[in-house]
Design a protein around this motif. Structure first.
Motif, mmCIF file in Angstrom:
data_model
loop_
_atom_site.group_PDB
_atom_site.id
_atom_site.type_symbol
_atom_site.label_atom_id
_atom_site.label_comp_id
_atom_site.label_asym_id
_atom_site.label_seq_id
_atom_site.Cartn_x
_atom_site.Cartn_y
_atom_site.Cartn_z
ATOM 1 N N PHE A 154 28.701 31.090 3.555
ATOM 2 C CA PHE A 154 27.883 30.790 4.749
ATOM 3 C C PHE A 154 27.469 29.376 4.821
ATOM 4 O O PHE A 154 27.204 28.807 5.770
ATOM 5 C CB PHE A 154 26.640 31.592 4.491
ATOM 6 N N GLN A 155 27.444 28.633 3.580
ATOM 7 C CA GLN A 155 27.324 27.120 3.400
ATOM 8 C C GLN A 155 28.302 26.510 4.180
ATOM 9 O O GLN A 155 27.964 25.588 4.891
ATOM 10 C CB GLN A 155 27.043 26.805 2.191
ATOM 11 N N ALA A 156 29.523 26.977 3.652
ATOM 12 C CA ALA A 156 30.818 26.304 4.534
ATOM 13 C C ALA A 156 30.703 26.615 6.134
ATOM 14 O O ALA A 156 30.825 25.724 7.018
ATOM 15 C CB ALA A 156 32.008 26.891 4.085
ATOM 16 N N ALA A 157 30.375 27.762 6.518
ATOM 17 C CA ALA A 157 30.412 28.166 7.893
ATOM 18 C C ALA A 157 29.242 27.400 8.652
ATOM 19 O O ALA A 157 29.384 26.865 9.691
ATOM 20 C CB ALA A 157 29.947 29.776 7.850
ATOM 21 N N GLU A 158 27.978 27.214 8.154
ATOM 22 C CA GLU A 158 27.151 26.437 8.799
ATOM 23 C C GLU A 158 27.553 24.917 8.851
ATOM 24 O O GLU A 158 27.304 24.257 9.923
ATOM 25 C CB GLU A 158 25.579 26.675 7.846
#
Length: 290
Positions: free
Chosen positions: A228-232
């Motif tokens: 989720f960090q990478a996706a954001e």
């Protein structure tokens, strides 16, 4: 160099086919092209193509369904690899076969070494271990690659599931007491190709089982957080969902999941110079997982 790839539409098989088709004469087959559980079809296909290498990326990987689909699991995970290994020996090919961390009992906290005792807890792991044993007995020139927590742009996997759930949920509960090494499918393909190239360069490998997975080790909760960090960061998600860590007991499944899927990957690095998969770097390509 001629390479036969089975399971070419799976996560690893797809990557293998894309990478190898510029380096070798490749026969890439899915279930429609070759049912590996059909011994006569396997022997005929191999005898006709005469590969130097057979890479088996076909498997029955539905861990929960395997508990009901016992015969099918053994047909695909044991019998198919056996027939491919028999055919490889017949034509003098090297057999490369993908296996899993599920061959272990999943206890403790130490990363498993290749020499550690196996003890699969479910049908999937039991059938995959039977496949390893069948390959080893049928074809002396074999390399078995155990891996874990596979993800990539192609096929179904944890990364895609998380991104899909994040579209419709603000909160997610993720298991936090199972640990392993997330492994990028493209890195598994590269590892297998590096093993082939090692042999092509005239080197004699130590035949047998090798471990290859990602580093650093993480829990599913840790992995989801990184996704989720990478996706954001890469504008795949506008906002991360709120995550909470739950124990395995709060998420019951038909098949028991190993609490410890950590694999010690030092042997493959010592023999072939292959380093563990950098799963965090692979998430930089997260736009391609949608």
């Amino acid at each position: 160099m001629k390479v036969l790839i089975t399971g070419c539409n799976g996560q690893v098989g797809h990557c293998l086919t894309e990478r190898l088709k510029t380096q070798a004469e490749v026969l890439a087959l899915d279930y429609e092209g070759l049912d590996i559980t059909n011994r006569e079809a396997v022997l005929n296909t191999v005898a006709e193509f005469k590969p130097n290498y057979i890479i088996n990326a076909a498997a029955h990987t539905a861990v929960d369904r395997a508990e009901q689909e016992v015969d099918l699991s053994y047909a695909i995970n044991r019998d198919g690899p056996l027939y491919l290994a028999q055919a490889a020996k017949e034509c003098g090919a090297v057999m490369l076969h993908i296996s899993t961390d599920y061959v272990f009992d999943g206890t403790g906290e130490q990363p498993y070494q290749e020499s550690d005792s196996t003890g699969p807890q479910g049908v999937y792991g039991q059938s995959k271990l039977a496949g390893e044993q069948a390959v080893a007995e049928a074809c002396p020139q074999h390399l078995i690659l155990r891996t874990a927590w596979v993800f990539g742009e192609h096929g179904n996997n944890f990364v895609k599931t998380m991104l899909r759930l994040a579209q419709s949920r603000d909160e997610l509960s993720i298991v936090g007491d199972q640990f392993g090494g997330p492994t990028y499918a493209g890195d598994i393909a590269d590892a297998l190709i590096a093993m082939v190239q090692f042999i092509e360069q005239g080197n004699q490998p130590q035949w047998g089982v090798y471990h290859f997975s990602g580093m650093p080790y993480a829990s599913w909760f840790d992995f989801a957080s990184a996704i989720f960090q990478a996706a954001e960061q890469h504008n795949v998600l506008v906002k991360q969902p709120q995550l909470s860590s739950i124990p395995t007991s709060a998420y019951p499944t038909p098949a028991k999941r190993p609490a410890n899927s950590r694999l010690n990957c030092s042997q493959i690095e010592n023999q072939f110079g292959i380093k563990p998969s950098d799963w965090q770097a692979a998430l930089n390509n997260i736009q391609a997982y949608k």
